[in-house]
Design a protein around this motif. Structure first.
Motif, PDB file in Angstrom:
ATOM      1  N   TYR A  14      19.271  75.651  42.412  1.00 24.89           N
ATOM      2  CA  TYR A  14      20.187  76.777  42.290  1.00 24.89           C
ATOM      3  C   TYR A  14      20.320  77.516  43.610  1.00 24.89           C
ATOM      4  O   TYR A  14      21.402  77.902  44.032  1.00 24.89           O
ATOM      5  CB  TYR A  14      19.696  77.739  41.203  1.00 24.89           C
ATOM      6  CG  TYR A  14      20.428  77.598  39.894  1.00 24.89           C
ATOM      7  CD1 TYR A  14      19.764  77.164  38.749  1.00 24.89           C
ATOM      8  CD2 TYR A  14      21.780  77.891  39.791  1.00 24.89           C
ATOM      9  CE1 TYR A  14      20.432  77.027  37.548  1.00 24.89           C
ATOM     10  CE2 TYR A  14      22.446  77.760  38.591  1.00 24.89           C
ATOM     11  CZ  TYR A  14      21.777  77.321  37.468  1.00 24.89           C
ATOM     12  OH  TYR A  14      22.441  77.184  36.273  1.00 24.89           O
TER      13      TYR A  14
ATOM     14  N   LYS B 100      22.362  75.472  46.007  1.00 25.09           N
ATOM     15  CA  LYS B 100      23.785  75.529  45.676  1.00 25.09           C
ATOM     16  C   LYS B 100      24.368  76.889  46.023  1.00 25.09           C
ATOM     17  O   LYS B 100      25.512  76.985  46.488  1.00 25.09           O
ATOM     18  CB  LYS B 100      23.983  75.264  44.189  1.00 25.09           C
ATOM     19  CG  LYS B 100      23.792  73.816  43.823  1.00 25.09           C
ATOM     20  CD  LYS B 100      24.188  73.563  42.388  1.00 25.09           C
ATOM     21  CE  LYS B 100      23.423  72.359  41.873  1.00 25.09           C
ATOM     22  NZ  LYS B 100      23.729  72.050  40.485  1.00 25.09           N
ATOM     23  N   ALA B 101      23.576  77.927  45.832  1.00 26.18           N
ATOM     24  CA  ALA B 101      24.056  79.260  46.178  1.00 26.18           C
ATOM     25  C   ALA B 101      24.374  79.318  47.674  1.00 26.18           C
ATOM     26  O   ALA B 101      25.374  79.910  48.087  1.00 26.18           O
ATOM     27  CB  ALA B 101      23.006  80.304  45.814  1.00 26.18           C
TER      28      ALA B 101
ATOM     29  N   ARG C 243      25.356  76.843  49.539  1.00 26.87           N
ATOM     30  CA  ARG C 243      26.612  76.135  49.781  1.00 26.87           C
ATOM     31  C   ARG C 243      27.807  76.974  49.356  1.00 26.87           C
ATOM     32  O   ARG C 243      28.857  76.947  49.987  1.00 26.87           O
ATOM     33  CB  ARG C 243      26.611  74.805  49.037  1.00 26.87           C
ATOM     34  CG  ARG C 243      25.699  73.773  49.700  1.00 26.87           C
ATOM     35  CD  ARG C 243      25.326  72.682  48.750  1.00 26.87           C
ATOM     36  NE  ARG C 243      26.469  71.908  48.332  1.00 26.87           N
ATOM     37  CZ  ARG C 243      26.555  71.270  47.167  1.00 26.87           C
ATOM     38  NH1 ARG C 243      25.569  71.345  46.313  1.00 26.87           N
ATOM     39  NH2 ARG C 243      27.620  70.569  46.867  1.00 26.87           N
ATOM     40  N   THR C 244      27.648  77.739  48.284  1.00 29.06           N
ATOM     41  CA  THR C 244      28.787  78.547  47.859  1.00 29.06           C
ATOM     42  C   THR C 244      29.120  79.624  48.862  1.00 29.06           C
ATOM     43  O   THR C 244      30.288  79.928  49.102  1.00 29.06           O
ATOM     44  CB  THR C 244      28.525  79.229  46.495  1.00 29.06           C
ATOM     45  OG1 THR C 244      27.378  80.062  46.624  1.00 29.06           O
ATOM     46  CG2 THR C 244      28.326  78.218  45.421  1.00 29.06           C
TER      47      THR C 244
ATOM     48  N   ALA D  91      31.404  83.567  45.723  1.00 25.68           N
ATOM     49  CA  ALA D  91      29.943  83.501  45.611  1.00 25.68           C
ATOM     50  C   ALA D  91      29.415  84.850  45.121  1.00 25.68           C
ATOM     51  O   ALA D  91      28.550  84.926  44.246  1.00 25.68           O
ATOM     52  CB  ALA D  91      29.327  83.141  46.951  1.00 25.68           C
TER      53      ALA D  91
ATOM     54  N   CYS E 279      29.740  85.410  41.604  1.00 22.62           N
ATOM     55  CA  CYS E 279      28.791  84.684  40.756  1.00 22.62           C
ATOM     56  C   CYS E 279      27.436  85.374  40.783  1.00 22.62           C
ATOM     57  O   CYS E 279      26.468  84.879  40.222  1.00 22.62           O
ATOM     58  CB  CYS E 279      28.611  83.247  41.248  1.00 22.62           C
ATOM     59  SG  CYS E 279      30.052  82.238  41.016  1.00 22.62           S
ATOM     60  N   GLY E 280      27.363  86.496  41.478  1.00 24.36           N
ATOM     61  CA  GLY E 280      26.096  87.215  41.524  1.00 24.36           C
ATOM     62  C   GLY E 280      25.243  86.868  42.720  1.00 24.36           C
ATOM     63  O   GLY E 280      24.083  87.248  42.801  1.00 24.36           O
ATOM     64  N   VAL E 281      25.817  86.127  43.693  1.00 29.94           N
ATOM     65  CA  VAL E 281      25.053  85.738  44.869  1.00 29.94           C
ATOM     66  C   VAL E 281      25.201  86.806  45.947  1.00 29.94           C
ATOM     67  O   VAL E 281      26.303  87.231  46.253  1.00 29.94           O
ATOM     68  CB  VAL E 281      25.585  84.379  45.405  1.00 29.94           C
ATOM     69  CG1 VAL E 281      24.940  84.046  46.719  1.00 29.94           C
ATOM     70  CG2 VAL E 281      25.347  83.295  44.382  1.00 29.94           C
ATOM     71  N   ASN E 282      24.086  87.221  46.533  1.00 21.91           N
ATOM     72  CA  ASN E 282      24.143  88.210  47.611  1.00 21.91           C
ATOM     73  C   ASN E 282      24.157  87.484  48.959  1.00 21.91           C
ATOM     74  O   ASN E 282      23.118  86.996  49.403  1.00 21.91           O
ATOM     75  CB  ASN E 282      22.930  89.132  47.517  1.00 21.91           C
ATOM     76  CG  ASN E 282      23.030  90.281  48.512  1.00 21.91           C
ATOM     77  OD1 ASN E 282      23.734  90.188  49.509  1.00 21.91           O
ATOM     78  ND2 ASN E 282      22.336  91.355  48.228  1.00 21.91           N
ATOM     79  N   PRO E 283      25.319  87.395  49.611  1.00 22.33           N
ATOM     80  CA  PRO E 283      25.436  86.578  50.820  1.00 22.33           C
ATOM     81  C   PRO E 283      24.463  86.973  51.924  1.00 22.33           C
ATOM     82  O   PRO E 283      23.944  86.115  52.626  1.00 22.33           O
ATOM     83  CB  PRO E 283      26.869  86.798  51.275  1.00 22.33           C
ATOM     84  CG  PRO E 283      27.587  87.305  50.093  1.00 22.33           C
ATOM     85  CD  PRO E 283      26.582  88.066  49.296  1.00 22.33           C
TER      86      PRO E 283
ATOM     87  N   PHE F 134      21.114  85.343  51.594  1.00 21.67           N
ATOM     88  CA  PHE F 134      21.108  83.911  51.862  1.00 21.67           C
ATOM     89  C   PHE F 134      21.322  83.598  53.326  1.00 21.67           C
ATOM     90  O   PHE F 134      20.829  82.584  53.824  1.00 21.67           O
ATOM     91  CB  PHE F 134      22.141  83.208  50.982  1.00 21.67           C
ATOM     92  CG  PHE F 134      21.671  83.099  49.578  1.00 21.67           C
ATOM     93  CD1 PHE F 134      22.039  84.036  48.634  1.00 21.67           C
ATOM     94  CD2 PHE F 134      20.805  82.090  49.207  1.00 21.67           C
ATOM     95  CE1 PHE F 134      21.558  83.962  47.351  1.00 21.67           C
ATOM     96  CE2 PHE F 134      20.328  82.005  47.915  1.00 21.67           C
ATOM     97  CZ  PHE F 134      20.703  82.944  46.992  1.00 21.67           C
TER      98      PHE F 134
END
Lengths: 286, 317, 238
Positions: A162, A165-166, A168-169, A177, A180-184, A187
């Motif tokens: 996960y 993949k996060a 990559r998003t 991203a 979808c709840g991803v904190n750039p 990452f």
């Protein structure tokens, strides 16, 4: 004979790939071309030298220095690069180039002045292995084995987990991203740290075949940039491939022409690849 | 509008002419001033190539070096008078620079690829100089025994060369102005904004890029040749990425790309910073690196645009 | 029915330009609300502000009783807001399944992953068919469906759609709106922003009209038709 040269070339090339992939990942996510990348390799190797000099075992020193260089990467990313992220587009790319340039100059100067005698190199206590008439150098074998394992681990991480993949998003569509709840930001820090550790590992591996001194940072950065950009600056597989190809070019030309002309041949190969495939060996994104 | 800029240029000429008096005529100060003008000229060329047509050439050191080595070798071995070899060196540099530009533009290389392409060329140049040591003196460098300024005119060597460089700078400023204020300047602006759109409007992007590369490279080669005779010693380490390209690009971007005063201001400010840092000795580069980071975070567009914004900021207070 | 989203008096600026002026809006539980407006009226800005991509200079936005106008988009997803942008609402180089899986990135949604996947496949059978294809190889209509499905995978309480019919052939638009109505019937509140009046008006419970950054009309769809000649024209299909 040829087989040995090829194997040495592939091993060297895989080390270059390790360097280059870090640059590719960091640019793909944050659009920052890390001109200080080679310095991370040097910091890690020199740290290992310091630890070994203080009495710690070789393996322990290496592991510790990899961890520490990763942490240094996190600190630098959070404290130095956050104003760069505020800029967008071309401004950010230019700013990133010059800020990391400043960083590399500062680090280089600091290392050369405080630890001028530092030199990291590791000689494996194993002699050459002969398989079917082919002499295999343990340093090349170790380099190849470790690099391939790390790269495969990275591929697995990016494709199957996960978190991977996060990552990559964030590279493909940062806005969605976030949706979808991803904190750039988190990452980007993670990938910078991963890049720093991979550079550090490349530095250690470089110490298997040569000696790492504080002044080689800039050369390593140039290798990293060339490999990453020739492979398509956002394409991880392309970077790996270009690293291997250039490693073979380096090895073959060193054997036949000696180290001086081999550099020229290496650069001519780079120029040819750029002119024949400006999109990068495997195209821009991947 | 035209009259104002003539005054502006004369003021610039005046300022530069008076600098030696301002800083005291000692040999050390004059040498610093000479290096200042030389780097100003370099930054000027870079402004043409990178500032106005976005071609990130990382072979600028090599272009200077070509002019330097060519003029020295030609006059030492063939006895041609130096002034003509300066021209030959400049033309060769110009030819090489424009060729690199042409190849890059036709292949539509991105900024980063142009950088790597020219960087490869730069490194190859360095290796060639070292390798051809019989002609070039290799790593140890080449000592020039001739002086191009006849003893009779020569009052103070440093001063004479200084004014030679200042005159060239003034000529460069005039030519630059004419180019930028013509249709060529308009084309440059379109190209920097959006290359694809510029092509759609009918601008021959390749032609303008090659033209700017030629002018910039020509100047690089010219100054390289004169510098060799000024310094009386050249070595490959003077023309590599770290000592030349890096400095030039930093001065250009911090001064303000695409402006007339940008290169002048950028080189000037950096000369000052360098002089202040010099007493620090070994950690000069360290502090320089840190300064670079800070300056870029706050002045990312360059000093000239920042200075232009100051009146507006002042009004808001 | 209580309100789950309430937008109070927000002003939103884009650089120096004011795009939204004192906008008030609310969405009640399980409602399907429509915001109509022509190009440049500020519709996208409105949704971007609610989803956290932009922040209002004045005013407040509340969701499920909590104040959300200062939060970031990744936090709002966890609270239950799903947002489908007009275009490019997906990850082009990842497969259909991977795109949908990213929708369940947040811990709360991961638990229901299989269930949501089945729901989404039921709504948009083509996504099941093409599940291993890269998102960039899908047609425009299929990409739009994937974008909506991705947002659905986050198990939102409020789903916001920015001009979902944009660039789609009329038949696909019909299919898409049928699916949207179905989603609403299953219990998700929906806020749609559109230029396409006729088809959306018929499925909406309430309609707002946004013009030049101001809400100029609000009411049940039939009411809106009665008050505004343009809306009326579209509603009656003239």
């Amino acid at each position: 004979m040829i087989v040995e040269i090829l194997l040495d070339g592939i091993a060297f090339g895989l080390m270059l790939s390790l360097l280059g992939v870090g640059v590719t990942l960091i640019f793909g996510l944050g659009e920052i071309l890390n001109l200080a990348h080679g310095e991370f390799a040097v910091i890690c190797a020199i740290l290992a030298w310091v630890l070994m000099g203080a009495g710690a075992g070789t393996v322990l020193s290496i592991v510790l220095s990899l961890v520490i260089v990763g942490l240094i990467g996190v600190v630098i990313e959070r404290f130095l690069l956050f104003p760069v992220y505020r800029a967008k587009g071309e401004t950010r790319i230019l700013m990133g180039i010059f800020v990391t340039l400043g960083l590399s100059l500062a680090v280089h100067s600091y290392l050369v002045n405080t630890l001028p005698t530092a030199q990291f190199s590791v000689r494996l206590p194993v002699t050459n292995i002969v398989v079917g008439g082919v002499i295999l150098r343990p340093s090349s074998l170790a380099t190849a084995a470790i690099s391939v394992s790390v790269l495969m681990l990275l591929a697995f991480f990016l494709k199957k987990t996960y978190v991977g993949k996060a990552i990559r998003t964030v590279a493909q569509n940062e806005t969605v991203a976030q949706l979808c709840g991803v904190n750039p930001a988190n990452f980007r820090t993670l990938i910078f740290a991963i890049g720093a550790v991979m550079a550090g590992l490349a530095g250690i591996l470089y110490g298997l075949i040569a000696t790492v001194t504080p002044s080689v940072g800039f050369d390593l950065t140039i290798y990293a940039l060339i490999v990453a950009i020739v492979g398509g600056v956002r394409n991880v597989y392309g970077t790996i491939l270009s690293g291997i190809i250039l490693g073979i070019v380096h090895s073959v030309s060193s054997f036949f022409f000696g180290t001086y002309i081999s550099l020229v041949i290496f650069l001519v190969a780079v120029i040819l690849i750029i002119l024949l495939r400006p999109e990068g060996i495997l195209g821009e994104k991947g | 509008m035209k009259k104002a800029s003539i005054i502006q240029k004369l003021v610039i000429l005046g300022v530069y002419s008076l600098l030696p008096i301002l800083f005291g005529g000692g040999d050390y100060q004059l040498r610093v001033l000479n290096l200042l003008v030389i780097f100003t000229l370099f930054t000027f060329s870079s402004n043409m190539i990178f500032g106005h047509t976005r071609q990130l050439f990382l072979c600028q050191g090599a272009l200077v070096g070509i002019g330097a080595y060519l003029s020295v070798i030609l006059s030492a071995n063939l006895g041609i008078t130096p002034w003509i070899v300066f021209l030959i060196g400049a033309l060769v540099s110009g030819g090489i620079g424009s060729s690199l530009s042409m190849i890059s533009s036709i292949r539509k290389l991105s900024i980063i690829l142009v950088a790597v392409f020219t960087l490869s060329f730069q490194i190859i140049f360095g290796e060639l100089i070292v390798g051809l040591r019989n002609i070039t003196g290799g790593d140890e460098g080449f000592v020039i025994r001739q002086d191009i300024i006849p003893g009779t005119i020569n009052i103070n060597r440093e001063l004479t060369y200084y004014y030679v460089f200042v005159i060239i700078l003034f000529a460069a400023i005039l030519i630059y102005s004419r180019i930028i204020n013509s249709h060529i300047g308009v084309a440059f602006k379109c190209i920097t904004e959006d290359e694809t759109a510029a092509a759609f409007v009918g601008i021959n992007v390749v032609k303008y890029k090659v033209f700017s590369a030629f002018i910039g490279s020509f100047l690089f080669g010219l100054i390289g040749g004169i510098y060799a005779y000024y310094n009386l010693y050249i070595a490959p380490s003077m023309f590599n990425l770290q000592s030349t390209d890096t400095l030039i690009l930093v001065m250009l971007v911090l001064g303000g790309m695409g402006t007339l005063l940008g290169p002048l201001l950028g080189a000037g400010v950096f000369a000052l910073i360098f002089e202040f840092l010099r007493p620090l000795g070994q950690i000069t580069t360290l502090v320089f690196g840190i300064l670079l980071i800070i300056l870029f975070v706050y002045f990312r567009e360059g000093l000239v645009p920042w200075l232009k914004k100051l009146p507006a900021l002042y009004k808001r207070l | 029915m209580s309100e789950i989203l309430s937008v109070k008096n927000i002003d939103v600026f884009y650089e120096d330009l004011q795009v939204l002026r004192r906008v008030n809006l609310e969405v009640k539980d399980k409602e399907l609300v429509l915001v109509l407006g022509s190009n440049g009226a500020g519709k996208s800005t409105l949704l971007k502000t609610i989803s956290g991509l932009l922040h209002p200079t004045t005013g407040q936005v509340h969701f499920l009783g909590k104040r959300i106008d200062r939060l970031s988009p990744c936090e709002l997803v966890r609270l239950g807001i799903g947002y489908v942008p007009t275009e490019k609402g997906l990850f082009p180089l990842m497969s259909v399944t991977e795109n949908l899986e990213m929708g369940t990135y947040i811990a709360k949604a991961r638990k229901n992953k299989e269930e949501r996947l089945r729901f989404v496949h039921r709504l948009f059978p083509v996504l099941k068919q093409r599940r291993n294809q890269l998102a960039c190889t899908l047609s425009g209509g299929e990409q739009q469906m994937l974008a909506v499905a991705r947002a659905l995978m986050t198990s939102p309480k409020l789903l916001m759609l920015d001009e979902p019919s944009f660039g789609l052939a009329p038949k696909l638009v019909l299919e898409l709106f049928k699916a949207i109505k179905q989603i609403n019937l299953e219990g998700t509140a929906i806020l749609i922003v559109e230029q396409n009046v006729r088809q959306t008006l018929s499925i909406a419970d309430r309609t707002y009209v946004l013009e030049n950054g101001n809400i100029i009309l609000e009411g049940a769809s039939s009411e809106a038709a009665a008050k505004n000649p343009l809306v009326k024209k579209a509603y009656l299909g003239m």
